[in-house]
Design a protein around this motif. Structure first.
Motif, mmCIF file in Angstrom:
data_model
loop_
_atom_site.group_PDB
_atom_site.id
_atom_site.type_symbol
_atom_site.label_atom_id
_atom_site.label_comp_id
_atom_site.label_asym_id
_atom_site.label_seq_id
_atom_site.Cartn_x
_atom_site.Cartn_y
_atom_site.Cartn_z
ATOM 1 N N PRO A 144 7.802 -21.348 -10.609
ATOM 2 C CA PRO A 144 7.195 -20.975 -11.893
ATOM 3 C C PRO A 144 5.850 -21.672 -12.133
ATOM 4 N N GLU A 145 5.111 -21.137 -13.100
ATOM 5 C CA GLU A 145 3.865 -21.771 -13.531
ATOM 6 C C GLU A 145 4.158 -23.196 -13.975
ATOM 7 N N LEU A 148 2.824 -25.699 -6.251
ATOM 8 C CA LEU A 148 2.939 -24.470 -5.469
ATOM 9 C C LEU A 148 3.452 -23.296 -6.306
ATOM 10 N N ALA A 149 3.072 -23.247 -7.569
ATOM 11 C CA ALA A 149 3.460 -22.144 -8.455
ATOM 12 C C ALA A 149 3.043 -20.811 -7.848
ATOM 13 N N GLY A 150 3.921 -19.811 -7.992
ATOM 14 C CA GLY A 150 3.639 -18.480 -7.457
ATOM 15 C C GLY A 150 4.079 -18.294 -6.022
ATOM 16 N N HIS A 209 13.261 -20.272 -12.226
ATOM 17 C CA HIS A 209 12.173 -19.710 -11.432
ATOM 18 C C HIS A 209 11.534 -18.547 -12.177
ATOM 19 N N ALA A 210 10.347 -18.145 -11.736
ATOM 20 C CA ALA A 210 9.670 -16.999 -12.340
ATOM 21 C C ALA A 210 10.396 -15.705 -12.002
ATOM 22 N N ILE A 256 6.150 -20.375 0.846
ATOM 23 C CA ILE A 256 5.664 -21.741 1.027
ATOM 24 C C ILE A 256 5.494 -21.984 2.528
ATOM 25 N N GLU A 257 4.364 -22.524 2.897
ATOM 26 C CA GLU A 257 4.040 -22.723 4.317
ATOM 27 C C GLU A 257 5.088 -23.552 5.049
#
Length: 141
Positions: free
Chosen positions: A30-31, A35-37, A110-111, A127-128
């Motif tokens: 989430p915002e 690492l949001a988004g 979470h979003a 996420i990488e």
């Protein structure tokens, strides 16, 4: 982080919840969070008084509203990723497979959440650090 500081190792746990279609649950950060988004596997920090399995069962209940028995968590793999430059820690993350839970997952913290087959996970901005985990899941799903 100064030159003489060593990064702290952060222990977090994550789950690959796998449904009957061999899709895996992903959650969008989430915002307001690091690492949001980006999309990740649900889970979180292990508290000092918890086992990794107990922590993961707690996190899955808090984040998704599902109940998981610790003995339904199958150790699968672990991820090690250096975030010292960005965030000042090194991530160590045991990952568990989970095919049995009670309740219907919903995005409580979470979003959004989404079910994806591992081959389609890169349709989302993952996420990488999870790259190798996605590849491991492709081999079993």
């Amino acid at each position: 982080m100064t030159h003489d500081q060593k990064p702290v190792t952060l222990l977090v746990v994550a789950a690959a919840l796998i449904n009957e279609k061999n899709e895996v649950l992903l959650a969008e950060r989430p915002e307001g969070k690091r690492l949001a988004g980006k999309w990740e596997f649900p889970g979180g920090k292990v508290e000092p008084d918890e086992s990794p399995e107990t922590a993961l069962a707690r996190e899955l209940h808090e984040e998704l509203g599902v109940n998981v028995e610790p003995n339904d968590l199958e150790p699968f793999w672990f991820l090690s990723h250096d975030y010292s430059a960005e965030f000042g820690f090194h991530l160590l993350m045991p990952v568990y497979l989970c095919r049995h839970w009670q309740g219907t997952p919903e995005a409580k913290e979470h979003a959004a959440i989404a079910w994806k087959h591992p081959a389609a996970m890169w349709e989302l901005p993952m996420i990488e650090a999870d790259t190798a985990l996605v590849e491991k899941l492709r081999a079993i799903c």
